[in-house]
Design a protein around this motif. Sequence first.
Motif, PDB file in Angstrom:
ATOM      1  N   UNK A   1       0.795  -1.225   0.000  1.00 37.07           N
ATOM      2  CA  UNK A   1       0.000   0.000   0.000  1.00 37.07           C
ATOM      3  C   UNK A   1       0.826   1.272   0.000  1.00 37.07           C
ATOM      4  N   UNK A   2       2.139   1.159  -0.169  1.00 34.74           N
ATOM      5  CA  UNK A   2       2.992   2.344  -0.169  1.00 34.74           C
ATOM      6  C   UNK A   2       2.748   3.184  -1.420  1.00 34.74           C
ATOM      7  N   UNK A   3       2.996   4.496  -1.342  1.00 38.07           N
ATOM      8  CA  UNK A   3       2.723   5.389  -2.478  1.00 38.07           C
ATOM      9  C   UNK A   3       3.830   5.362  -3.528  1.00 38.07           C
ATOM     10  N   UNK A   4       3.548   6.021  -4.632  1.00 33.78           N
ATOM     11  CA  UNK A   4       4.490   6.194  -5.737  1.00 33.78           C
ATOM     12  C   UNK A   4       5.163   7.556  -5.591  1.00 33.78           C
ATOM     13  N   UNK A   5       6.488   7.589  -5.742  1.00 34.35           N
ATOM     14  CA  UNK A   5       7.238   8.850  -5.711  1.00 34.35           C
ATOM     15  C   UNK A   5       7.427   9.325  -7.147  1.00 34.35           C
ATOM     16  N   UNK A   6       6.702  10.396  -7.525  1.00 32.18           N
ATOM     17  CA  UNK A   6       6.755  10.930  -8.890  1.00 32.18           C
ATOM     18  C   UNK A   6       7.708  12.118  -8.916  1.00 32.18           C
ATOM     19  N   UNK A   7       8.806  11.963  -9.643  1.00 30.46           N
ATOM     20  CA  UNK A   7       9.800  13.038  -9.699  1.00 30.46           C
ATOM     21  C   UNK A   7       9.273  14.241 -10.482  1.00 30.46           C
ATOM     22  N   UNK A   8       9.624  15.433 -10.020  1.00 33.87           N
ATOM     23  CA  UNK A   8       9.268  16.683 -10.705  1.00 33.87           C
ATOM     24  C   UNK A   8      10.430  17.657 -10.548  1.00 33.87           C
ATOM     25  N   UNK A   9      10.439  18.671 -11.373  1.00 36.26           N
ATOM     26  CA  UNK A   9      11.408  19.755 -11.180  1.00 36.26           C
ATOM     27  C   UNK A   9      10.647  21.039 -10.891  1.00 36.26           C
ATOM     28  N   UNK A  10      11.166  21.837  -9.992  1.00 35.58           N
ATOM     29  CA  UNK A  10      10.509  23.077  -9.597  1.00 35.58           C
ATOM     30  C   UNK A  10      10.614  24.067 -10.763  1.00 35.58           C
ATOM     31  N   UNK A  11       9.470  24.530 -11.254  1.00 36.92           N
ATOM     32  CA  UNK A  11       9.428  25.307 -12.492  1.00 36.92           C
ATOM     33  C   UNK A  11       9.336  26.808 -12.277  1.00 36.92           C
ATOM     34  N   UNK A  12       8.806  27.255 -11.148  1.00 35.19           N
ATOM     35  CA  UNK A  12       8.779  28.684 -10.825  1.00 35.19           C
ATOM     36  C   UNK A  12       9.443  28.875  -9.472  1.00 35.19           C
ATOM     37  N   UNK A  13       9.933  30.073  -9.247  1.00 34.69           N
ATOM     38  CA  UNK A  13      10.628  30.328  -7.982  1.00 34.69           C
ATOM     39  C   UNK A  13       9.656  30.117  -6.813  1.00 34.69           C
ATOM     40  N   UNK A  14       9.930  29.162  -5.933  1.00 31.81           N
ATOM     41  CA  UNK A  14       8.959  28.819  -4.890  1.00 31.81           C
ATOM     42  C   UNK A  14       8.767  29.892  -3.832  1.00 31.81           C
ATOM     43  N   UNK A  15       9.665  30.864  -3.739  1.00 33.02           N
ATOM     44  CA  UNK A  15       9.471  31.942  -2.768  1.00 33.02           C
ATOM     45  C   UNK A  15       8.633  33.083  -3.340  1.00 33.02           C
ATOM     46  N   UNK A  16       8.264  32.966  -4.626  1.00 37.29           N
ATOM     47  CA  UNK A  16       7.350  33.922  -5.253  1.00 37.29           C
ATOM     48  C   UNK A  16       6.000  33.245  -5.467  1.00 37.29           C
ATOM     49  N   UNK A  17       4.922  34.040  -5.483  1.00 41.45           N
ATOM     50  CA  UNK A  17       3.578  33.500  -5.668  1.00 41.45           C
ATOM     51  C   UNK A  17       3.219  33.488  -7.146  1.00 41.45           C
ATOM     52  N   UNK A  18       2.811  32.330  -7.639  1.00 44.16           N
ATOM     53  CA  UNK A  18       2.378  32.214  -9.025  1.00 44.16           C
ATOM     54  C   UNK A  18       0.933  32.689  -9.158  1.00 44.16           C
ATOM     55  N   UNK A  19       0.674  33.537 -10.138  1.00 45.92           N
ATOM     56  CA  UNK A  19      -0.675  34.029 -10.433  1.00 45.92           C
ATOM     57  C   UNK A  19      -1.323  34.696  -9.216  1.00 45.92           C
ATOM     58  N   UNK A  20      -0.504  35.308  -8.356  1.00 47.47           N
ATOM     59  CA  UNK A  20      -1.024  36.031  -7.206  1.00 47.47           C
ATOM     60  C   UNK A  20      -1.525  35.157  -6.080  1.00 47.47           C
ATOM     61  N   UNK A  21      -1.254  33.855  -6.135  1.00 50.53           N
ATOM     62  CA  UNK A  21      -1.700  32.931  -5.094  1.00 50.53           C
ATOM     63  C   UNK A  21      -0.483  32.234  -4.485  1.00 50.53           C
ATOM     64  N   UNK A  22      -0.601  31.700  -3.262  1.00 50.07           N
ATOM     65  CA  UNK A  22       0.523  31.004  -2.626  1.00 50.07           C
ATOM     66  C   UNK A  22       0.770  29.639  -3.275  1.00 50.07           C
ATOM     67  N   UNK A  23       1.174  29.689  -4.520  1.00 50.52           N
ATOM     68  CA  UNK A  23       1.358  28.506  -5.360  1.00 50.52           C
ATOM     69  C   UNK A  23       2.690  28.616  -6.076  1.00 50.52           C
ATOM     70  N   UNK A  24       3.363  27.485  -6.299  1.00 52.23           N
ATOM     71  CA  UNK A  24       4.449  27.439  -7.272  1.00 52.23           C
ATOM     72  C   UNK A  24       4.185  26.271  -8.217  1.00 52.23           C
ATOM     73  N   UNK A  25       4.829  26.285  -9.375  1.00 50.84           N
ATOM     74  CA  UNK A  25       4.610  25.252 -10.381  1.00 50.84           C
ATOM     75  C   UNK A  25       5.776  24.278 -10.410  1.00 50.84           C
ATOM     76  N   UNK A  26       5.455  23.029 -10.725  1.00 53.01           N
ATOM     77  CA  UNK A  26       6.480  22.017 -10.940  1.00 53.01           C
ATOM     78  C   UNK A  26       6.253  21.385 -12.311  1.00 53.01           C
TER      79      UNK A  26
END
Length: 282
Positions: free
Chosen positions: A172-197
């Motif tokens: 029942x263990x989960x899957x680890x899906x690799x991603x790369x951080x696409x926007x600067x995580x200390x900045x808010x994407x689209x004016x919301x507390x979000x970053x993109x990967x």
Amino acid sequence: MDQIDGETVRVSFESRAVCYIECIRKDENTGEVAYRSRASGFYWADVEQLYLITNRHNVTGLNPITGDPIGSFCPTFLRVWFNEHTGEKTGDCRYVKFVGRELSLFDKDERPTWFEHPSDPSVDVVAIRLDGYDWQERISVVNAKKAIPYSPMAGEDCFIVGYPEGLLGPGGTPIWKRASIATEPELDYDGRPVFLVDSLTRPGLSGAPVFARINGLWGQEGAQIEIGVGSPTPFGFWTNFLGIYAGREGDDKVGFQLARVWKKAVLDEIVSAKAIGKNPHD
């Protein structure tokens, strides 16, 4: 060490904290499952209170920004599957089993049982309080693990840890899906507390925690790396919680591979405010 399916194995702390979720709607007359979809979530604790964390759209069936239906139904229950310590031990090995429990999304007065963000309904994160459960010695919670003072930047790797298309790993263990951080995580994407990967994600991952895995000798860019007694520089690896995965940007299922991650700060705000969610049927 954990004992899973009769085997003594090492399982990461993060894998033990992630939950497989079935979002269901029951037939009002028969009580049988009429609709079902799959999602992910994880456990979080505030002092002695345990919470299940997942996406808001998993419990409402609605797009949190437009309010439009995402699928064909609004769930009324969640079936949550997770790895629970049984309390049995053999030496340093703890016995773990993959168990399920059902959670109602509405109380007897049809009020939602989840908490959502107190001021921004577009925040696609909810916390469901779990009462009457002796969890302290049985459950791994994401925020029980101390983070190191490291802030990842755009271009670094992270992992979305959940159940794409309902796929379960061994025990029942989960899957680890690799991603790369696409926007600067200390900045808010689209004016919301979000970053993109950047990752080719699949349905079923909604609500999954996102972690940075820091490997080897590290130092923040531009900072001096010191080695010696009292130095904060670790060797080996460490895992920091970054936020909650909440679907992709755009409608292209293959070519457009940028996914949204709500920052962990919104989770603290939700748990602190305890604002009861809005009924999607109203």
